[in-house]
Scaffold this motif. Structure first.
Motif, short mmCIF file in Angstrom:
data_model
loop_
_atom_site.label_atom_id
_atom_site.label_comp_id
_atom_site.label_asym_id
_atom_site.label_seq_id
_atom_site.Cartn_x
_atom_site.Cartn_y
_atom_site.Cartn_z
N ASP A 105 0.36 12.55 -11.38
CA ASP A 105 0.95 11.87 -12.54
C ASP A 105 0.48 12.54 -13.83
O ASP A 105 1.28 12.87 -14.71
CB ASP A 105 0.56 10.39 -12.52
CG ASP A 105 1.27 9.55 -13.57
OD1 ASP A 105 2.17 10.06 -14.27
OD2 ASP A 105 0.91 8.37 -13.69
N ARG A 126 -2.52 10.85 -6.15
CA ARG A 126 -1.30 10.45 -6.85
C ARG A 126 -1.51 10.47 -8.36
O ARG A 126 -0.70 11.00 -9.12
CB ARG A 126 -0.86 9.06 -6.41
CG ARG A 126 0.46 8.65 -7.08
CD ARG A 126 0.64 7.18 -7.25
NE ARG A 126 -0.43 6.61 -8.06
CZ ARG A 126 -0.67 5.33 -8.15
NH1 ARG A 126 0.06 4.47 -7.47
NH2 ARG A 126 -1.64 4.88 -8.91
N ASP A 127 -2.63 9.90 -8.81
CA ASP A 127 -2.89 9.83 -10.25
C ASP A 127 -3.09 11.22 -10.85
O ASP A 127 -2.71 11.46 -12.00
CB ASP A 127 -4.10 8.94 -10.52
CG ASP A 127 -3.83 7.48 -10.17
OD1 ASP A 127 -2.65 7.11 -9.96
OD2 ASP A 127 -4.81 6.71 -10.10
N ASP A 148 -4.09 9.37 -1.06
CA ASP A 148 -4.86 8.34 -1.75
C ASP A 148 -4.41 8.24 -3.20
O ASP A 148 -3.65 9.08 -3.70
CB ASP A 148 -6.37 8.61 -1.66
CG ASP A 148 -6.75 9.97 -2.20
OD1 ASP A 148 -6.42 10.29 -3.36
OD2 ASP A 148 -7.40 10.74 -1.47
N LEU A 149 -4.89 7.19 -3.87
CA LEU A 149 -4.48 6.93 -5.25
C LEU A 149 -4.97 8.01 -6.21
O LEU A 149 -4.28 8.34 -7.18
CB LEU A 149 -4.98 5.56 -5.71
CG LEU A 149 -4.32 4.37 -5.01
CD1 LEU A 149 -4.98 3.07 -5.44
CD2 LEU A 149 -2.83 4.33 -5.30
N SER A 150 -6.14 8.57 -5.98
CA SER A 150 -6.66 9.57 -6.90
C SER A 150 -5.78 10.82 -6.89
O SER A 150 -5.55 11.43 -7.94
CB SER A 150 -8.12 9.91 -6.62
OG SER A 150 -8.25 10.52 -5.36
N ALA A 161 0.83 -1.20 0.00
CA ALA A 161 0.00 0.00 0.00
C ALA A 161 0.87 1.26 0.00
O ALA A 161 0.57 2.22 -0.69
CB ALA A 161 -0.93 0.00 1.20
N SER A 163 2.12 1.98 -3.44
CA SER A 163 1.10 2.45 -4.38
C SER A 163 0.83 3.94 -4.21
O SER A 163 0.25 4.56 -5.08
CB SER A 163 -0.19 1.64 -4.21
OG SER A 163 -0.83 1.98 -3.00
N LEU A 164 1.24 4.50 -3.08
CA LEU A 164 1.00 5.92 -2.84
C LEU A 164 2.24 6.76 -3.12
O LEU A 164 2.40 7.86 -2.58
CB LEU A 164 0.50 6.14 -1.41
CG LEU A 164 -0.87 5.53 -1.13
CD1 LEU A 164 -1.26 5.72 0.33
CD2 LEU A 164 -1.93 6.12 -2.04
N THR A 165 3.14 6.25 -3.95
CA THR A 165 4.29 7.01 -4.41
C THR A 165 4.20 7.15 -5.92
O THR A 165 3.49 6.42 -6.60
CB THR A 165 5.62 6.33 -4.03
OG1 THR A 165 5.73 5.10 -4.74
CG2 THR A 165 5.73 6.08 -2.54
N LEU A 166 4.94 8.11 -6.43
CA LEU A 166 4.97 8.36 -7.86
C LEU A 166 6.43 8.38 -8.29
O LEU A 166 7.24 9.14 -7.74
CB LEU A 166 4.30 9.70 -8.16
CG LEU A 166 4.10 10.10 -9.60
CD1 LEU A 166 3.26 9.07 -10.35
CD2 LEU A 166 3.43 11.47 -9.67
#
Length: 151
Positions: A129, A125-126, A121-123, A5, A8-11
């Motif tokens: 990106d 991070r995305d 959260d993933l949103s 987890a 997944s929260l890194t870029l």
């Protein structure tokens, strides 16, 4: 939170630029930052810039939808032209992320890697990106700026 987890929260992003490391590094630490930092369709103005360890920066961006946002951070590591680490806090969510940039000579150009951590959260991070690497995003604008500045 487990290690999967956390990861997944890194870029992690890499991009080659047709300019030497010194020029790519300086684009992040001088007033030139405002010319390319904003994501596609947005405009950026540098409000404050003090590139030293413990110093800070602040920018104001006008987003494509007309929102005005402010981003500020503090420099944690400066090793010109190899490495730059700073915090990044936007007034739109008040969540701090940390950006580490590494600049490596690659022929006549530079391979820049960005490692950004601390996403809630993933949103989020995305979204970063897309802002960095999407069509007309910050990295495309940086490449165009470096090409123009090098001419």
């Amino acid at each position: 939170m487990d290690a999967t987890a956390d990861a997944s929260l890194t870029l992690d992003l890499s991009r080659r630029f047709a300019a030497p490391p010194e020029r790519v590094f300086d684009a992040w630490t001088t007033g030139m930052l405002g010319e390319w930092l904003a994501p596609g369709g947005a405009a950026c103005r540098v409000v404050h810039l003090d590139p030293r360890i413990g110093g800070g920066f602040a920018v104001a961006m006008t987003m494509p939808d007309g929102r005005e946002i402010e981003i500020a951070g503090t420099y944690r590591e400066i090793d010109r032209p190899r490495r730059l680490v700073f915090t990044w806090v936007g007034n739109y969510n008040n969540k701090e992320t940390v950006i580490a940039l590494d600049f490596r000579p690659d022929g006549a150009g530079t391979m820049m890697t960005l490692h950004q951590t601390g996403f809630a959260d993933l949103s989020l991070r995305d979204g970063y990106d897309k802002g960095w690497t999407g069509p007309g995003g910050s990295f495309d604008k940086l490449a165009a700026f470096l090409a123009k500045a090098g001419a």
